[in-house]
Design an enzyme around this catalytic site. Structure first.
Site, PDB file in Angstrom:
ATOM      1  N   GLY A   1       0.874  -1.180   0.000  1.00 59.38           N
ATOM      2  CA  GLY A   1       0.000   0.000   0.000  1.00 59.38           C
ATOM      3  C   GLY A   1       0.906   1.223   0.000  1.00 59.38           C
ATOM      4  O   GLY A   1       1.866   1.275   0.769  1.00 59.38           O
TER       5      GLY A   1
ATOM      6  N   GLY B   1       0.458   4.129   1.118  1.00 56.49           N
ATOM      7  CA  GLY B   1       0.485   4.805   2.417  1.00 56.49           C
ATOM      8  C   GLY B   1       1.392   4.090   3.395  1.00 56.49           C
ATOM      9  O   GLY B   1       2.308   4.692   3.975  1.00 56.49           O
TER      10      GLY B   1
ATOM     11  N   GLU C   1      -5.028   6.537  -2.773  1.00 57.31           N
ATOM     12  CA  GLU C   1      -5.527   5.164  -2.698  1.00 57.31           C
ATOM     13  C   GLU C   1      -6.604   5.005  -1.628  1.00 57.31           C
ATOM     14  O   GLU C   1      -6.914   3.880  -1.249  1.00 57.31           O
ATOM     15  CB  GLU C   1      -4.377   4.187  -2.420  1.00 57.31           C
ATOM     16  CG  GLU C   1      -3.505   3.917  -3.619  1.00 57.31           C
ATOM     17  CD  GLU C   1      -2.505   2.793  -3.423  1.00 57.31           C
ATOM     18  OE1 GLU C   1      -2.077   2.218  -4.420  1.00 57.31           O
ATOM     19  OE2 GLU C   1      -2.150   2.489  -2.257  1.00 57.31           O
TER      20      GLU C   1
ATOM     21  N   ASN D   1       5.464  11.490 -10.583  1.00 64.88           N
ATOM     22  CA  ASN D   1       6.241  11.057 -11.747  1.00 64.88           C
ATOM     23  C   ASN D   1       5.759  11.815 -12.995  1.00 64.88           C
ATOM     24  O   ASN D   1       4.858  12.656 -12.927  1.00 64.88           O
ATOM     25  CB  ASN D   1       6.186   9.533 -11.914  1.00 64.88           C
ATOM     26  CG  ASN D   1       4.780   9.030 -12.226  1.00 64.88           C
ATOM     27  OD1 ASN D   1       3.956   9.758 -12.786  1.00 64.88           O
ATOM     28  ND2 ASN D   1       4.496   7.794 -11.865  1.00 64.88           N
TER      29      ASN D   1
ATOM     30  N   GLY E   1      12.530   7.941 -12.575  1.00 66.47           N
ATOM     31  CA  GLY E   1      13.038   6.567 -12.662  1.00 66.47           C
ATOM     32  C   GLY E   1      14.547   6.545 -12.814  1.00 66.47           C
ATOM     33  O   GLY E   1      15.267   7.193 -12.041  1.00 66.47           O
TER      34      GLY E   1
ATOM     35  N   ASP F   1       7.716   4.922  -3.295  1.00 62.26           N
ATOM     36  CA  ASP F   1       7.278   5.186  -1.909  1.00 62.26           C
ATOM     37  C   ASP F   1       8.485   5.357  -0.992  1.00 62.26           C
ATOM     38  O   ASP F   1       8.490   6.201  -0.090  1.00 62.26           O
ATOM     39  CB  ASP F   1       6.412   4.030  -1.400  1.00 62.26           C
ATOM     40  CG  ASP F   1       5.180   3.813  -2.274  1.00 62.26           C
ATOM     41  OD1 ASP F   1       4.661   4.811  -2.822  1.00 62.26           O
ATOM     42  OD2 ASP F   1       4.748   2.655  -2.415  1.00 62.26           O
TER      43      ASP F   1
HETATM   44  O1  RIB Z   1       3.623   1.665  -4.662  1.00 68.02           O
HETATM   45  C1  RIB Z   1       3.568   0.287  -4.489  1.00 68.02           C
HETATM   46  C2  RIB Z   1       2.269  -0.104  -3.849  1.00 68.02           C
HETATM   47  O2  RIB Z   1       1.216   0.180  -4.747  1.00 68.02           O
HETATM   48  C3  RIB Z   1       2.135  -1.576  -3.545  1.00 68.02           C
HETATM   49  O3  RIB Z   1       2.618  -1.918  -2.281  1.00 68.02           O
HETATM   50  C4  RIB Z   1       0.640  -1.843  -3.749  1.00 68.02           C
HETATM   51  O4  RIB Z   1      -0.021  -2.198  -2.582  1.00 68.02           O
HETATM   52  C5  RIB Z   1       0.089  -0.565  -4.354  1.00 68.02           C
HETATM   53  O5  RIB Z   1      -0.577   0.197  -3.440  1.00 68.02           O
END
Ligand code: RIB
Length: 302
Positions: free
Chosen positions: A38, A40, A137, A180, A217, A247
């Site tokens: 996720g 977050g 999300e 991005n 990237g 992330d």
């Molecule tokens: O950015 C990667 C994440 O995107 C993954 O861990 C997946 O859960 C999605 O949320």
């Protein structure tokens, strides 16, 4: 000062495949791993591993208790996080190919069950000037954005994944965007093939002067603020899985900025952390700690 990350938590089902499955095809995978993920959760972990005090708000189902425990184990404050007994946790079906690229199918689950009453409860614990980090999300994002602005918070947005709904939200109060090229082009309403520096400028023209961090990237990243511009090259490594690398970058970048590092220092640490992350499998499990990042930077400096 702690940063509040109001964001998603997922259970990631990662399948190794020779190529991404196409319409009408049935494809056997060569491996399955189940991990925490996720955007977050990954960003909270990266912040914490980089040494920043971080609180995480969001929602999981009973099946996601291990996600909460993982955050707690890394020192993330989860007092505002809600565990629902009526919805299941969000999950992601992730395919990774031999080059390390991925494609992701999301099921929102509890991430999409966030409602205004819960948002109000979270904001009752916030004070003017606090930092808040958001991705795209979870449900109620437009309400969270307007609440953050109303409460005078410093708002950092990673507009990922970019959606038609997100493009309709009022983003004029965002202080820092980490995004991005695809996301930048969508927000600025320009071609994503534009030169990266021009793309970052276009985002700043579209909104009332947010600081923009554009991730490119393998071509690195650009920081563009009111009176500062910096470029960071990506470190060259053998990538096995890029999931969660962005992330990791975001968490390390913000941790650096929060402790008063310069943008250039923060971008360098973030680039090193995400370079390490792509050499490992999974999203959350691939995020390095600060000692590993320092060791990596020592080695590349030799
Ligand atoms: O950015 C990667 C994440 O995107 C993954 O861990 C997946 O859960 C999605 O949320």
């Amino acid at each position: 000062m702690a940063i509040l990350n109001f964001g998603s938590l997922n259970i990631d089902y990662t399948y190794a495949v020779d190529h991404f499955v196409t319409a009408g095809e049935t494809l056997a995978s060569t491996n399955l791993v189940v991990n925490a993920g996720g955007k977050g959760l990954n960003q909270s972990l990266a912040l914490a591993k980089a040494g920043a005090p971080v609180k995480h708000a969001g929602m999981v189902g009973e099946d996601g208790r291990f996600l909460v425990e993982l955050l707690q184990d890394e020192g993330v404050n989860t007092e505002l996080l809600h565990i629902s007994d009526t919805v299941r946790s969000g999950n992601a079906i992730i395919q990774t190919d031999p080059s390390g690229e991925n494609c992701i199918l999301l099921y929102g689950g509890a991430n999409q069950a966030i409602e205004e009453t819960y948002v109000d409860e979270v904001f009752s614990h916030m004070e003017q000037g606090d930092w808040i980090l958001l991705q795209n999300e979870i449900s109620c994002l437009d309400y969270i954005i307007s609440s953050a602005i109303r409460n005078g918070l410093r708002l950092i947005l990673n507009p990922s994944p970019v959606t038609p709904e997100l493009l309709r939200y009022d983003l004029s109060g965002v202080d820092l965007l980490v995004l991005n090229e695809i996301e930048a082009a969508a927000i600025a309403e320009v071609d994503s093939d534009l030169d990266p520096a021009a793309l970052a400028q276009a985002v700043r023209k579209r909104l009332p002067h947010p600081t923009v961090v554009l991730t490119l990237g393998r071509r690195g990243s650009i920081y563009l603020g009111d009176d500062i511009e910096a470029h960071q090259d990506a470190f060259t490594v053998d990538a096995v899985d890029t999931t969660g690398a962005g992330d990791t970058f975001t968490g390390y970048l913000l941790a650096g900025l929060m402790r008063g590092d310069t943008p250039a220092q923060s971008m360098r640490n973030a680039a090193a952390a995400s370079a390490i992350a792509v050499t490992r499998h999974g999203a959350a499990p691939s995020i390095p700690n600060r000692a590993e990042v320092e060791e990596f930077l020592r080695k590349v400096a030799q």
